[in-house]
Scaffold this active site. Structure first.
Site, PDB file in Angstrom:
ATOM      1  N   GLY A  31      42.861  47.172  38.401  1.00  0.00           N
ATOM      2  CA  GLY A  31      43.248  48.306  39.234  1.00  0.00           C
ATOM      3  C   GLY A  31      43.973  47.913  40.508  1.00  0.00           C
ATOM      4  CG  HIS A  37      48.851  45.800  37.699  1.00  0.00           C
ATOM      5  ND1 HIS A  37      48.650  45.893  39.051  1.00  0.00           N
ATOM      6  CD2 HIS A  37      47.902  44.933  37.253  1.00  0.00           C
ATOM      7  CE1 HIS A  37      47.624  45.140  39.410  1.00  0.00           C
ATOM      8  NE2 HIS A  37      47.156  44.532  38.349  1.00  0.00           N
ATOM      9  CG  ASP A 148      46.401  36.082  37.023  1.00  0.00           C
ATOM     10  OD1 ASP A 148      45.689  35.702  37.949  1.00  0.00           O
ATOM     11  OD2 ASP A 148      47.038  37.155  37.047  1.00  0.00           O
ATOM     12  CD  GLN A 151      43.690  36.553  33.393  1.00  0.00           C
ATOM     13  OE1 GLN A 151      42.724  36.565  34.135  1.00  0.00           O
ATOM     14  NE2 GLN A 151      44.628  37.480  33.434  1.00  0.00           N
ATOM     15  CB  VAL A 174      56.433  41.235  39.341  1.00  0.00           C
ATOM     16  CG1 VAL A 174      57.176  42.211  40.244  1.00  0.00           C
ATOM     17  CG2 VAL A 174      56.758  41.502  37.877  1.00  0.00           C
ATOM     18  CG  MET A 182      54.412  41.992  43.614  1.00  0.00           C
ATOM     19  SD  MET A 182      54.626  43.759  43.535  1.00  0.00           S
ATOM     20  CE  MET A 182      56.213  43.901  44.301  1.00  0.00           C
ATOM     21  NE  ARG A 185      40.742  38.558  44.923  1.00  0.00           N
ATOM     22  CZ  ARG A 185      40.490  38.332  43.625  1.00  0.00           C
ATOM     23  NH1 ARG A 185      41.466  37.937  42.835  1.00  0.00           N
ATOM     24  NH2 ARG A 185      39.273  38.488  43.121  1.00  0.00           N
TER      25      ARG A 185
HETATM   26  P1  AMP Z   1      44.573  42.000  37.681  1.00  0.00           P
HETATM   27  O1  AMP Z   1      44.510  43.472  37.918  1.00  0.00           O
HETATM   28  O2  AMP Z   1      44.856  41.188  38.902  1.00  0.00           O
HETATM   29  O3  AMP Z   1      43.401  41.493  36.876  1.00  0.00           O
HETATM   30  O4  AMP Z   1      45.847  41.772  36.761  1.00  0.00           O
HETATM   31  C1  AMP Z   1      46.014  42.472  35.543  1.00  0.00           C
HETATM   32  C2  AMP Z   1      47.181  41.883  34.790  1.00  0.00           C
HETATM   33  O5  AMP Z   1      48.362  41.985  35.587  1.00  0.00           O
HETATM   34  C3  AMP Z   1      46.995  40.389  34.480  1.00  0.00           C
HETATM   35  O6  AMP Z   1      47.497  40.121  33.189  1.00  0.00           O
HETATM   36  C4  AMP Z   1      47.810  39.728  35.550  1.00  0.00           C
HETATM   37  O7  AMP Z   1      48.287  38.459  35.173  1.00  0.00           O
HETATM   38  C5  AMP Z   1      48.955  40.718  35.691  1.00  0.00           C
HETATM   39  N1  AMP Z   1      49.612  40.550  36.997  1.00  0.00           N
HETATM   40  C6  AMP Z   1      49.027  40.622  38.219  1.00  0.00           C
HETATM   41  N2  AMP Z   1      49.939  40.354  39.192  1.00  0.00           N
HETATM   42  C7  AMP Z   1      51.104  40.108  38.569  1.00  0.00           C
HETATM   43  C8  AMP Z   1      52.420  39.759  39.013  1.00  0.00           C
HETATM   44  N3  AMP Z   1      52.720  39.620  40.299  1.00  0.00           N
HETATM   45  N4  AMP Z   1      53.383  39.567  38.092  1.00  0.00           N
HETATM   46  C9  AMP Z   1      53.094  39.702  36.762  1.00  0.00           C
HETATM   47  N5  AMP Z   1      51.886  40.026  36.280  1.00  0.00           N
HETATM   48  C10 AMP Z   1      50.897  40.229  37.154  1.00  0.00           C
END
Ligand code: AMP
Length: 277
Positions: A31, A37, A148, A151, A174, A182, A185
């Site tokens: 979220g 996202h 990530d 991950q 991104v 991005m 946090r």
């Molecule tokens: P999170 O909400 O941080 O758990 O991220 C959810 C998904 O969005 C994960 O697959 C992350 O790797 C991806 N994600 C988060 N930030 C970015 C970003 N800046 N660029 C690309 N994917 C992202």
């Protein structure tokens, strides 16, 4: 857009969609959605008939003292973003693990380097929750960000080893203008900290440029990167093999440069592909 919080109801919906021959795409998130996202939703939308996004702050991947309780939340803004990206089902689990759930999934070979050193239980929490989410949502395709990178590698390996019938799609990092990757946090950063947080991507770019210019000695490449860093605590800056995630002494062909650092009280990560001819 349908919103559901009950796992059995989501599975019932997914089974009906599958039975009707429709392909399901899935973007799991925690979220506080942003352009990173959105990019994953846009990546899957044209490839599937039904797009599912989940928002779940997974307690299994937080250690005591980490920011589980403080993790930023914006349910209305998130729903608006999902609607605008053509999401069909927004899954907001209240409870994801059935009572008595004790099983954990880990991929030890990829869970030694990089973030595993400071967050030893993190990726077991991630793999376990993603496995659980896949069982509930039954997707054909699922997208994860290269932001990530470790991950993504662990989840690809889990799906391969457990012979799960879902295709994992990776999306590029991104960034904000200025280069900061991005992240939900980033909301924790003050303007001054945000300025210093830019030094992470600056360091990665410096390493990438030096590799492009022909430097193959990773010790030297990392020295060039470290010169750019302005953070409160550097956890790691390292160059690893793209698949095994093991540190490289010499760059031959392709590699990945990755960084984790703390600015103020915020832990940030980033990475880039690098290549020497
Ligand atoms: P999170 O909400 O941080 O758990 O991220 C959810 C998904 O969005 C994960 O697959 C992350 O790797 C991806 N994600 C988060 N930030 C970015 C970003 N800046 N660029 C690309 N994917 C992202």
């Amino acid at each position: 857009m349908i919103e559901l919080s009950s796992a059995p109801e989501v599975t019932e919906w997914a089974e009906a969609e599958r039975a009707a021959g429709r392909r399901i795409g899935f973007v799991p998130t925690m979220g506080f959605l942003h352009e990173g996202h959105r990019s994953l939703m846009r990546l899957l939308r044209p490839q599937v008939d039904r797009l599912v996004v989940s928002i779940y702050v997974n307690p299994l991947q937080f250690a005591p003292g980490e920011d589980f309780d403080a993790y930023p939340r914006d349910p209305q803004g998130d729903a608006e973003i999902c609607r605008s990206e053509g999401v069909d089902l927004l899954f907001l689990p209240t409870e994801l693990y059935p009572a008595g759930f004790e099983t954990r999934i880990s991929v030890p070979a990829l869970d030694r380097s990089l973030c595993s050193e400071s967050r030893p239980h993190f990726f077991t929490g991630v793999a376990t929750v993603v496995h659980r989410l896949f069982r509930v949502v039954r997707p054909h395709l699922a997208a994860f960000g290269e932001k990530d990178y470790q991950q993504l590698a662990i989840l690809r390996r889990m799906v391969h080893d457990l012979d799960m019938s879902v295709q994992i799609v990776g999306g590029p990092v991104v960034r904000e203008e200025g280069g900061l990757a991005m992240s939900s946090r980033n909301a924790y950063l003050s303007p001054e900290q945000r300025g210093r947080a830019l030094s992470l991507s600056r360091a990665l770019r410096a390493v990438r440029e030096a590799a492009r210019a022909g430097q193959t000695d990773t010790g030297e490449l990392l020295r060039i990167g470290r010169a750019e860093i302005d953070v409160d605590r550097l956890e790691y800056l390292t160059i690893v093999d793209c698949d095994s995630l093991q540190p490289l002494e010499r760059l031959q062909g392709r590699g990945r440069v990755a960084i984790a650092a703390v600015v103020g009280r915020t832990r940030l990560i980033d990475n880039m592909p690098i290549e020497v001819d």
